[in-house]
Design a protein around this motif. Structure first.
Motif, PDB file in Angstrom:
ATOM      1  N   GLY A 424       0.972  -1.190   0.080  1.00 37.62           N
ATOM      2  CA  GLY A 424      -0.016   0.018   0.163  1.00 37.62           C
ATOM      3  C   GLY A 424       0.805   1.319   0.007  1.00 37.62           C
ATOM      4  N   ASP A 425       0.101   2.519   0.328  1.00 40.22           N
ATOM      5  CA  ASP A 425       1.031   3.596   0.311  1.00 40.22           C
ATOM      6  C   ASP A 425       1.510   4.033   1.617  1.00 40.22           C
ATOM      7  OD1 ASP A 425       1.733   6.161   0.329  1.00 40.22           O
ATOM      8  OD2 ASP A 425      -0.430   7.005   0.086  1.00 40.22           O
ATOM      9  N   MET A 426       2.613   3.756   1.686  1.00 44.46           N
ATOM     10  CA  MET A 426       3.365   3.745   2.671  1.00 44.46           C
ATOM     11  C   MET A 426       4.105   5.002   3.179  1.00 44.46           C
ATOM     12  SD  MET A 426       3.435   0.834   4.136  1.00 44.46           S
ATOM     13  CE  MET A 426       2.040   0.100   3.666  1.00 44.46           C
ATOM     14  N   SER A 427       3.666   5.990   2.315  1.00 45.18           N
ATOM     15  CA  SER A 427       4.087   7.574   2.507  1.00 45.18           C
ATOM     16  C   SER A 427       3.578   8.193   4.064  1.00 45.18           C
ATOM     17  CB  SER A 427       3.741   8.416   1.344  1.00 45.18           C
ATOM     18  OG  SER A 427       2.493   8.523   1.162  1.00 45.18           O
ATOM     19  N   ARG A 428       2.376   7.592   4.217  1.00 45.30           N
ATOM     20  CA  ARG A 428       1.631   8.016   5.392  1.00 45.30           C
ATOM     21  C   ARG A 428       2.364   7.479   6.876  1.00 45.30           C
ATOM     22  NH1 ARG A 428      -4.555   7.012   4.769  1.00 45.30           N
ATOM     23  NH2 ARG A 428      -3.518   5.193   4.077  1.00 45.30           N
ATOM     24  N   ALA A 429       2.749   8.150   7.796  1.00 47.33           N
ATOM     25  CA  ALA A 429       3.406   7.497   9.070  1.00 47.33           C
ATOM     26  C   ALA A 429       2.630   6.368   9.376  1.00 47.33           C
ATOM     27  CB  ALA A 429       3.758   8.710   9.954  1.00 47.33           C
ATOM     28  N   GLY A 430       1.324   6.633   9.597  1.00 48.07           N
ATOM     29  CA  GLY A 430       0.447   5.696  10.203  1.00 48.07           C
ATOM     30  C   GLY A 430       0.351   4.272   9.601  1.00 48.07           C
ATOM     31  N   SER A 431       0.212   4.268   8.301  1.00 43.90           N
ATOM     32  CA  SER A 431       0.211   3.191   7.342  1.00 43.90           C
ATOM     33  C   SER A 431       1.795   2.706   7.518  1.00 43.90           C
ATOM     34  CB  SER A 431      -0.014   3.489   6.060  1.00 43.90           C
ATOM     35  OG  SER A 431      -1.373   4.149   5.785  1.00 43.90           O
ATOM     36  N   SER A 432       2.729   3.169   7.523  1.00 44.07           N
ATOM     37  CA  SER A 432       4.248   2.378   7.602  1.00 44.07           C
ATOM     38  C   SER A 432       4.260   2.019   9.002  1.00 44.07           C
ATOM     39  CB  SER A 432       5.093   3.602   7.324  1.00 44.07           C
ATOM     40  OG  SER A 432       6.238   3.217   7.395  1.00 44.07           O
ATOM     41  N   ARG A 463       7.581  -5.695  -6.640  1.00 42.09           N
ATOM     42  CA  ARG A 463       8.771  -5.776  -7.450  1.00 42.09           C
ATOM     43  C   ARG A 463       9.660  -4.424  -7.775  1.00 42.09           C
ATOM     44  NH1 ARG A 463       8.116 -10.034 -10.291  1.00 42.09           N
ATOM     45  NH2 ARG A 463       9.485 -10.498 -12.145  1.00 42.09           N
ATOM     46  N   MET A 464       8.831  -3.339  -7.917  1.00 39.77           N
ATOM     47  CA  MET A 464       9.675  -1.978  -7.852  1.00 39.77           C
ATOM     48  C   MET A 464       8.981  -1.056  -6.596  1.00 39.77           C
ATOM     49  SD  MET A 464       9.831  -0.992 -11.869  1.00 39.77           S
ATOM     50  CE  MET A 464       8.027  -1.298 -12.294  1.00 39.77           C
ATOM     51  N   PRO A 465       9.695  -1.441  -5.613  1.00 45.93           N
ATOM     52  CA  PRO A 465       9.304  -0.516  -4.268  1.00 45.93           C
ATOM     53  C   PRO A 465       9.255   0.955  -4.496  1.00 45.93           C
ATOM     54  CG  PRO A 465      10.434  -2.340  -3.688  1.00 45.93           C
ATOM     55  CD  PRO A 465      10.603  -2.396  -5.103  1.00 45.93           C
ATOM     56  N   THR A 466       8.404   1.708  -3.939  1.00 40.18           N
ATOM     57  CA  THR A 466       8.548   2.990  -3.831  1.00 40.18           C
ATOM     58  C   THR A 466       9.493   3.507  -2.671  1.00 40.18           C
ATOM     59  OG1 THR A 466       6.760   3.477  -2.120  1.00 40.18           O
ATOM     60  CG2 THR A 466       6.301   3.732  -4.552  1.00 40.18           C
ATOM     61  N   ALA A 467      10.099   4.802  -2.691  1.00 36.02           N
ATOM     62  CA  ALA A 467      11.059   5.098  -1.326  1.00 36.02           C
ATOM     63  C   ALA A 467      10.342   4.830  -0.332  1.00 36.02           C
ATOM     64  CB  ALA A 467      11.356   6.561  -1.896  1.00 36.02           C
ATOM     65  N   ALA A 468       8.990   5.337  -0.001  1.00 37.45           N
ATOM     66  CA  ALA A 468       8.432   5.151   1.349  1.00 37.45           C
ATOM     67  C   ALA A 468       7.969   3.806   1.514  1.00 37.45           C
ATOM     68  CB  ALA A 468       7.174   5.756   1.207  1.00 37.45           C
ATOM     69  N   GLN A 469       7.971   2.686   0.503  1.00 37.14           N
ATOM     70  CA  GLN A 469       7.864   1.374   0.747  1.00 37.14           C
ATOM     71  C   GLN A 469       9.189   0.606   1.346  1.00 37.14           C
ATOM     72  OE1 GLN A 469       6.103  -0.017  -3.113  1.00 37.14           O
ATOM     73  NE2 GLN A 469       4.124  -0.009  -2.082  1.00 37.14           N
ATOM     74  N   ALA A 470      10.357   1.312   0.393  1.00 39.08           N
ATOM     75  CA  ALA A 470      11.582   0.714   0.968  1.00 39.08           C
ATOM     76  C   ALA A 470      12.110   1.114   2.346  1.00 39.08           C
ATOM     77  CB  ALA A 470      12.708   1.390  -0.287  1.00 39.08           C
ATOM     78  N   GLN A 471      11.526   2.304   2.733  1.00 41.22           N
ATOM     79  CA  GLN A 471      11.781   2.809   4.045  1.00 41.22           C
ATOM     80  C   GLN A 471      11.097   1.987   5.082  1.00 41.22           C
ATOM     81  OE1 GLN A 471      10.828   6.871   3.644  1.00 41.22           O
ATOM     82  NE2 GLN A 471      12.651   7.198   2.390  1.00 41.22           N
TER      83      GLN A 471
END
Length: 764
Positions: A424-432, A463-471
């Motif tokens: 999912g969208d990991m750019s939100r702190a709560g989701s991450s 397969r191609m994680p976003t920067a937020a997903q990688a973090q």
């Protein structure tokens, strides 16, 4: 999976017994509150209340940080987040509480807890205590407030090791509901393993370095063959803070297995030198060499001691090939070529020897045809996923990833729950934060399923994680750093672990392949387009003196046309294939026949020249120019109505190929000129011109002879007249010499500079 019914046949866990004892008493609380709210006898009836807020959904609670993710006895737990009042009224006397417990039993209970979105009395645990709360006098509607809760870990009531439910709730009153109630709650998980477990799960985490194609088939004609990029977006991913930069930076300190697309390495290496970028109808010089060099240097240092898995070049879509492309001739050979160049590319750029023995279908979804295609390209290990490779027996635990599936092939089945946590969208702190804590909880619950049965688990993230997903992925792995219940294992070793004999090894049928994924596949037309382009490339290659300057960039472009990254981007995929085809056509048309005007033959034999032009920077040979005539009376090289001559031209030059002709009668002949390769394949477009035959007859010769005789007689007469005139002048005795006449005036006009008439007259 079978683990959804953890520990079947065993006694209920302490948590469940506690829930059963308290549920009946707590569930009666709302009824009691309702009875107390009934107005006394004789009192005026209360006004109809406004529509109540949505209970415990009134306030949105976001848990932005939870530190430490895996606490020990001497730690202090800090939870911070944000409250947002989404109701219609201001909330007064708001209080934020931390709720911990009870201990969850098995992966299924972790899943159940994460699905609940509202407060459930008796299921959600009690608060830790008033000493560890945060109070707000009011929460205005639509307003957000930040909070931080700090609690010593020894005050949380954690007992046996395991996964504990953790929640943050907000209670308060409104004008409509003037009694205290839970108006919002958010759940998470607290893994509790203060000391390293005697039994630890081997964990393999894939760290993919894959990108969409950015390099075109076009190269400049200079010695270095300067590459042309379709855009400069790859530089943004490589720059500090970009997706690929984050993957390398974060992965450098994590125990991961690097899964690399060699095309990405080749593209970055090309960017590190001179390159150009398309801009409208032209190209502009690329300016991100420093970014590319820095990224490659960092990656080379990171992987020097690590395990690197090289996918086939450009990460071809195995499922699309299996379902729509394998019956199109040449498709499987392209896949085999992509696999063959993978190791060379990685070794050349990173100076490490990769493993090329793995295939990774999209989302790990497999069927028998996908496995067949993967093994045909040389892979002996197929990375699958448990939501595709489902268990057929009721196992009370998650089995080891490696499964033999016949023919010397191993399916390495990644855990679907763990692998999809970061989608999912990991750019939100709560989701991450939620994803990190659930990952840690699931791995601990997995280990506790069968403490005496050490297993090997694989995680295959996006397969191609976003920067937020990688973090987020990095934070999750950092939570396992103490190796309290897991220990890292690379993918090559994971594929060699002894398989669980009770785990399924049956490959799913083709009908089981997910419809959503099938709808995203490359169409059959894509592979037919690739076949057409390859056919043109094969013909072009045979005539070149330096074929490698064309074969390499176009071969790579053909592989990129099958990339997995085109899924869901059918228009962009078509545009890329069209661009490759069009550029190849533009190159092949640089070797062409020069248009020829009609030819007139004056005589029974003559020579007809046909010009072939080569605008390429390299020479061409092994070409044949063929002339054919529709008139059997016009013969070439005494060999009938068809003749061939070899063609060999240096780069940037033209060659005039001359054919001897002979005819036995006057008339017209339609002549067709066409180039062929030595194997008889037509090359380029044909050219036609007309040959007019005008033979000189005996009657014409007689007329010409008569004309010449008259000219001779006229000359004799003029000579006699002049002699008589000179004799007469002498007899008159003038004493002067005879008068000298001026040079005769030419009987033809001056040479014309105007263009010749239509047609070309060719004489022997």
């Amino acid at each position: 999976m079978a683990e959804a019914a953890d520990f079947q046949g065993t006694r209920p866990s302490p948590a469940r017994r506690w829930l059963r004892r308290t549920a009946s008493a707590v569930l009666g609380a709302p009824l009691l509150a309702g009875l107390l709210a009934v107005p006394a006898a004789g009192a005026a009836p209360a006004a109809e209340p406004a529509k109540a807020p949505t209970g415990s959904r009134t306030v949105a609670v976001s848990l932005n940080t939870l530190s430490p993710s895996v606490p020990t006895e001497d730690d202090t737990l800090t939870v911070s987040g944000t409250l947002t009042n989404k109701g219609k009224e201001t909330i007064s006397s708001a209080e934020v509480d931390l709720r911990v417990g009870p201990r969850l039993s098995g992966r299924g209970e972790v899943d159940d807890a994460s699905k609940r979105s509202t407060y459930v009395p008796g299921v959600d645990p009690a608060t830790v205590g008033d000493k560890y709360t945060v109070k707000f006098p009011k929460l205005a509607k639509g307003i957000s407030q930040d909070f931080t809760l700090t609690v010593p870990v020894d005050k949380l009531g954690l007992d046996d090791p395991g996964v504990y439910q953790l929640g943050v709730s907000v209670s308060g009153r409104t004008t409509t509901a003037p009694y205290e109630q839970v108006l919002g709650i958010e759940r998470s998980f607290l893994p509790w393993q203060p000391e390293a477990s005697d039994s630890r799960t081997k964990l393999t985490f894939l760290w993919p370095l894959i990108a969409s194609p950015h390099v075109t088939a076009e190269t400049r004609s200079d010695e270095q063959q300067t590459p042309v990029f379709a855009d400069d977006e790859l530089a943004e991913e490589l720059a500090p803070g970009g997706r690929l930069e984050q993957m390398v930076s974060l992965g450098s300190r994590l125990p991961v297995t690097w899964v690399v697309d060699p095309d990405l390495l080749a593209s970055v290496a090309a960017m590190a030198g001179k390159y150009e970028v398309e801009s409208g109808d032209t190209t502009v010089p690329g300016k991100n060499q420093a970014v590319a060099r820095q990224w490659l240097t960092a990656l080379e240092k990171v992987v020097e001691d690590g395990k690197v898995i090289a996918l086939p070049f450009a990460d071809p879509d195995l499922a699309s090939i299996a379902h729509r492309g394998k019956n199109v001739s040449g498709t499987l050979s392209h896949l085999q070529n992509a696999s063959a160049v993978a190791a060379t590319t990685v070794e050349t750029i990173l100076h490490v020897k990769p493993s090329t023995d793995f295939a990774w279908p999209v989302n790990g979804a497999v069927d028998s045809s996908i496995v067949d295609v993967a093994t045909s390209a040389g892979a002996h290990n197929v990375i699958a996923r448990s939501d595709s490779f489902r268990e057929t027996t009721e196992l009370p635990y998650t089995p080891t990833a490696a499964r033999p599936i016949g023919g010397g092939t191993t399916a390495v089945v990644a855990d679907a729950r763990l692998s999809t946590l970061f989608d999912g969208d990991m750019s939100r702190a709560g989701s991450s934060t939620r994803a990190v804590q659930k990952f840690l909880a699931q791995t601990l619950a997995l280990t506790e399923q069968a403490p005496d049965n050490e297993r090997s688990i694989v995680v295959a993230p996006p397969r191609m994680p976003t920067a937020a997903q990688a973090q987020t992925m990095a934070r999750a792995l950092e939570g396992l750093a103490g190796n309290r219940w897991t220990q890292p294992l690379d993918l090559v070793a994971a594929a060699e672990v002894k398989p669980d004999p009770r785990a399924t090894s049956k490959v799913p049928r083709a009908s089981a392949y997910p419809k959503k994924l099938r709808a995203q596949e490359l169409p059959t037309q894509a592979f037919q387009d690739i076949r057409t382009t390859q056919g043109s490339l094969d013909s072009f290659e045979t005539i070149l003196t330096q074929p490698e300057r064309v074969v390499t960039p176009f071969g790579n472009a053909v592989n990129r046309s099958m990339s997995t990254s085109w899924r869901g981007r059918s228009l962009e995929a078509q545009q890329y294939r069209d661009a490759v085809r069009d550029y190849l056509q533009s190159l092949t048309s640089e070797v062409q026949l020069i248009e020829k005007s009609d030819v007139t033959l004056s005589g029974r034999s003559a020579t007809i020249p046909v010009t072939v032009q080569n605008k390429l920077v390299q020479g061409v040979d092994r070409l044949v120019l063929r002339l054919t005539s529709d008139n059997i009376r016009l013969k070439f090289n005494d060999d009938g109505s068809m003749a061939e001559l070899p063609v060999s031209i240096a780069g940037g030059h033209s060659q005039s190929v001359k054919f001897d002709t002979a005819t036995s009668a006057n008339g017209r002949a339609q002549v067709t000129a066409r180039l062929y390769t030595e194997d008889g394949t037509q090359y380029g477009e044909e050219m036609t011109f007309t040959v007019k035959v005008s033979e000189v007859t005996p009657t014409v010769l007689l007329v010409i002879a008569g004309g010449l005789l008259l000219l001779v007689l006229a000359g004799i007469r003029m000579y006699s007249q002049r002699k008589r005139a000179m004799a007469s002048d002498t007899a008159d005795g003038n004493g002067d010499g005879p008068e000298q006449p001026s040079d005769p005036t030419p009987d033809t006009g001056p040479e014309s500079g105007a263009p010749s008439g239509t047609g070309e007259k060719v004489e022997r």
